[in-house]
Write a protein that holds these residues in place. Structure first.
Motif, PDB file in Angstrom:
ATOM      1  N   LEU A  79      48.189 101.651  26.505  1.00  0.00           N
ATOM      2  CA  LEU A  79      46.964 101.627  25.702  1.00  0.00           C
ATOM      3  C   LEU A  79      45.667 101.474  26.503  1.00  0.00           C
ATOM      4  N   HIS A  98      43.937  97.527  21.415  1.00  0.00           N
ATOM      5  CA  HIS A  98      45.076  97.631  20.493  1.00  0.00           C
ATOM      6  C   HIS A  98      45.003  98.849  19.580  1.00  0.00           C
ATOM      7  N   SER A  99      43.787  99.305  19.270  1.00  0.00           N
ATOM      8  CA  SER A  99      43.697 100.428  18.322  1.00  0.00           C
ATOM      9  C   SER A  99      43.564 101.780  19.031  1.00  0.00           C
ATOM     10  N   TRP A 105      45.815 103.567  20.150  1.00  0.00           N
ATOM     11  CA  TRP A 105      46.940 104.462  19.867  1.00  0.00           C
ATOM     12  C   TRP A 105      46.477 105.701  19.123  1.00  0.00           C
ATOM     13  N   GLU A 106      45.310 105.578  18.452  1.00  0.00           N
ATOM     14  CA  GLU A 106      44.794 106.718  17.698  1.00  0.00           C
ATOM     15  C   GLU A 106      44.266 107.810  18.621  1.00  0.00           C
TER      16      GLU A 106
END
Lengths: 536, 361
Positions: free
Chosen positions: B44, B180-181, B183-184
């Protein structure tokens, strides 16, 4: 310290470790110290308020109890000498003194709450009235800080002193234990409003480390984080976009906003309560449940029995019943029966007491007219549905004859009832969303007119600050909430999971942990959002 | 009696077995959790391999042999404007640029502290544009300057000094919490550079060969206050002290970038500071004749940064000063070092060729 902050996680982690390392007799003093540290870290100034409530309610409670002890001692000692009338007169004298003390407690604490929470509301209304009468005079608003959780701990403390007055609980003689009851930190932020007899059972006793209880507590905390960070704080973006730009987002957007807010509020509030109950459970303490799958309710009345349960029962026990049986109300009841007939006359005092309860509920939620209208809106809907009860009954009888079985058992009809309740509650909550009564009515009117229903399928909802991934996560989250709620009907989900083999358990909880970690709306790029009920 | 003892022994054995099983289960679980979280974190975090390569610069230093004569610290005005290859090839000076985008002065200071853990260069060159900032600025730039640093006291202090209001220290310790976000937005490079990062610089120099002449360079806005902040001065003092304590010559420079605007008032303050502290200060904005910079050909973004041609001209001029005025030795005779530089020059030339081809294409 937000429940979702790293500081809070660090705080409870240290507390959990210390709690089980020290001898059990020191556990409750540790909790007291932790609760005060928690409150101090929020703002040292808040301590003045909570200490005032603690000290006044403690001493008044003890004094009320002492009168009771004196009374029973006196009556025992003078059993033979006193006539029935003398005993009655003595008891009434004691009761009066106890009542005065209770009144003093209520005045001091409700006074504090009223001053810090409602002064500016009152000033704004006075200014409005002056303005209506053409006066140019205007009182300035006061810069008052609303201490964290004041509505919750005040109500909890007042519930206690009323119970002591009623003799349903014995006053707590240990001032520090009483201080812990008022300030127990997990429920300080947003409730639940615990009763002394419930909380005290497990709050002051020692607790040995019990792996399963701790594990269940941690699971509940994780579930709370999932609801708050993955669902509530994600959909918050959409709600804010619609609500903060009413000119731009009218019609069907209002309906979308209502449904979004229904989901946000549920995930936010129940998530917070899950964290509260989970933290307490890790510590071996049982906190009263505050929700019972409210979105499965088939009527508003039922909904209020299942949503924010501790607040509902508090208002019922300490406002509804006392008002219903007070002398003026009994007089009014007689008067109503004489003048309006038995059927209506019997219901009128109930409606009046309910009115007082819903007015108080509205005001408790916030110092503005939108909450008052929201509270009374609930009252109106409940009263109407109560008045229509005979009609419903006739409809059920007719439908039973027509379809050959009780319609209430029909799944489709039950679904209709559930959806109707959710929609009704969502409509009422728009007053909470827009926080402005005329604007809310305007937006509700715009929702009824609609005209832009295509937003639900033409991609317009992607312009609310939520992308496809967000909607995907929300949909998955919603499905998970639904599945868990359905499973809960046949018992505790955590117990069901606990019966599974270890790898399955691990996958479920690690999966949930990863969902929170990766899909949680936290950190830079997301607005750190307070729990909605923190504000009350 | 014997049977009873035997059953006790068996019971204890069973108990131990259960205990061992539990420990085993906990160990496997912990290993699984930690490994998966580590892999997720690797996946990530941004790789800074293609789009915003500036985020890779700071970390690349640790792969180097640490035997530099000169270390540059500062913002884009160092890592885009000086070519260590020219300093080596023309003067035998072994240099490295520890630059990063919008590197704030406290970050430069702690990067210097960090550098001194590994080596003691003869000269440290600091670009003074960073003096304009007295408070933390942007999280994105903080990340690019700090994430690449190896963990040390200097890094901890640098993070603490740099964090903006919403940043959390823990997010630096566990970057998965920050990213953490992401992944998009994962791309193939996130998998490709999961463990090994792509090398993007040449001894800290970020090469650009394209040309965009400087035209219509805006005048600086009028400022409410031209005085450099106390915090900035404090770190400049610390830097001066640290260099003095380590017997390092600190040179202050202002690279010849036309924008952000370098005010006369700022210039005066730096000149005064240099004089007061007996430091060499070189303002390349005023040395266009010596450097030979031509803003119609030597910049790739209209005067903000030098392109390869500009950087090489500037480095040639700086090298002369370092050798003639500062007295740095020519180390081209050192066999091992020369061989290493030969490899670097090949990579430098290859990159140059690739970029020229790309631009022509």
């Amino acid at each position: 310290m937000l429940f979702t902050s790293y500081e809070f996680l660090g705080f409870i982690l240290i507390l959990f470790v210390l709690y089980y390392l020290i001898p059990t007799k020191f556990q409750w003093p540790l909790l007291l110290a932790a609760s005060y540290v928690f409150y101090f870290l929020a703002d040292p100034f808040y301590l003045i308020y909570i200490l005032t409530t603690t000290v006044t309610v403690y001493f008044l409670g003890c004094r009320i109890e002492r009168y009771r002890e004196e009374q029973s001692g006196y009556l025992k000692d003078h059993k033979e000498e006193l006539s029935r009338e003398e005993k009655k007169a003595y008891k009434s004298g004691i009761k009066k003194r106890q009542w005065r003390l209770l009144l003093l407690g209520l005045l001091i604490n409700l006074g504090i709450l009223a001053v810090v929470k409602y002064t500016n509301f009152a000033i704004a209304n006075v200014n409005f009235v002056l303005h209506c009468f053409g006066s140019s005079r205007e009182f300035g608003l006061v810069d008052l800080v609303l201490p964290m959780g004041i509505s919750f701990y005040t109500f909890q403390a007042l519930g206690y002193i009323i119970d002591v007055y009623r003799g349903t609980v014995k006053a707590q003689k240990n001032p520090f234990q009483f201080a812990l009851f008022v300030s127990f930190f997990p429920q300080l932020v947003q409730g639940p409003i615990s009763r002394y007899q419930d909380l005290s059972e497990t709050l002051f006793g020692g607790h040995k480390f019990h792996a399963e209880t701790v594990c269940f507590g941690l699971e509940r905390i994780l579930w709370g984080f999932f609801k708050k960070l993955v669902i509530a704080d994600r959909i918050l973006v959409g709600v804010n976009t619609i609500v903060r730009n009413p000119e731009e987002y009218g019609g069907a957007y209002v309906l979308a906003g209502m449904l979004f807010y229904a989901l946000e509020l549920y995930a936010d509030f129940t998530g917070g309560i899950d964290i509260t109950i989970g933290v307490a459970q890790v510590l071996g303490i049982t906190v009263t449940e505050n929700f019972n799958r409210p979105y499965f309710s088939k009527s508003i009345k039922e909904y209020w029995r299942r949503w924010h349960i501790t607040m509902g029962t508090w208002f019922t026990d300490y406002i509804f019943y006392p008002i219903s049986v007070c002398k003026p109300m009994l007089k009014f009841s007689r008067f109503a029966r004489e003048h309006f007939g038995e059927a209506i006359g019997k219901r009128m005092p109930v409606y009046l007491s309910s009115f007082a309860v819903w007015l108080a509920t509205g005001i408790w939620h916030g110092a503005s007219w939108n909450f008052v209208v929201w509270g009374l809106g609930n009252w109106v809907v409940i009263m109407i549905s109560q008045e229509l009860e005979p009609l419903y009954k006739k409809f059920h009888e007719w439908a039973g004859r027509r379809f050959g079985r009780e319609i209430g058992e029909n799944v489709l009809f039950r679904c209709f009832q559930v959806i109707r309740t959710i929609l009704l509650m969502s409509v009422l909550r728009t007053f909470d969303c827009y926080r402005d009564v005329p604007l809310t009515f305007r937006m509700l009117g715009s929702a009824v007119r609609g005209g832009n229903w295509q937003i639900f399928w033409d991609g317009s909802l992607l312009g609310l600050g939520l992308d496809m991934a967000d909607y995907g996560i929300l949909a998955a989250g919603l499905v998970l909430l639904l599945v868990v709620s359905l499973l809960q009907r046949s018992g505790s989900v955590r117990e069901k999971i606990a019966r599974r083999p270890y790898p399955v358990r691990f996958m479920i909880w690690y999966g949930l942990f990863l969902a929170v970690l990766l899909m949680g709306a936290y950190g830079i790029g997301y607005d750190a959002s307070q729990f909605i009920y923190n504000q009350f | 009696m014997m049977q009873a003892s035997l059953s006790i022994i068996n019971f204890r054995k069973d108990e131990e077995k259960v205990k061992r099983k539990k420990i085993m289960k906990a160990a496997v679980t912990a290993a699984l959790v930690l490994t998966s979280l580590f892999l997720l974190q690797c996946l990530l975090v941004p790789k800074y391999a293609t789009d915003v390569v500036e985020g890779s610069l700071i970390a690349e230093y640790y792969q180097e042999e640490k035997d530099h004569d000169v270390v540059f610290i500062g913002d884009c005005e160092v890592y885009e404007n000086f070519s260590p290859r020219v300093l080596w090839e023309e003067y035998g000076i072994n240099s490295y640029i520890r630059g990063s985008a919008q590197q704030l002065i406290w970050q430069s200071y702690y990067l210097l502290e960090d550098t001194l853990r590994y080596e003691k260069p003869e000269v440290v060159i600091f670009n003074v544009l960073a003096m304009q900032y007295d408070r933390p600025q942007k999280e994105a730039y903080n990340r690019m300057s700090l994430e690449g640093m190896k963990w040390s006291g200097a890094k901890v202090k640098a993070i603490r000094a740099s964090m903006t209001e919403r940043e959390e220290f823990l997010d630096y310790v566990f970057p998965i919490l920050r990213y953490h976000s992401r992944w998009e937005e994962l791309k193939s490079e996130d998998v490709q550079y999961l463990f090994d990062r792509k090398k993007v610089s040449h001894n800290g120099y970020y090469m650009r060969v394209d040309v965009k002449p400087a035209e219509n360079v805006p005048e600086g806005n009028i400022l409410a206050d031209y005085q450099f902040g106390e915090n900035a001065y404090d770190y400049l003092d610390r830097m001066t002290r640290l260099c003095r304590e380590n017997d390092i010559q600190l040179i202050l420079i202002k690279a010849p970038s036309l924008y952000p605007f370098w005010y006369e008032e700022w210039e005066q303050q730096i000149e005064d500071y240099a004089e007061k502290n007996d430091l060499l200060y070189l303002n390349f904005l005023e040395m266009t004749e010596e450097t030979g910079i031509d803003f119609s050909t030597d910049t790739y973004d209209g005067g903000l940064h030098m392109n390869l041609s500009g950087a090489e001209k500037l480095s040639a001029c700086l090298g002369r000063i370092l050798q003639e005025d500062v007295g740095l030795k020519d180390r081209r005779g050192e066999k091992e070092l020369s061989e290493k530089w030969q490899e670097k020059i090949i990579a430098y030339e290859a990159e140059k060729e690739r970029q020229y081809k790309e631009n022509m294409g």
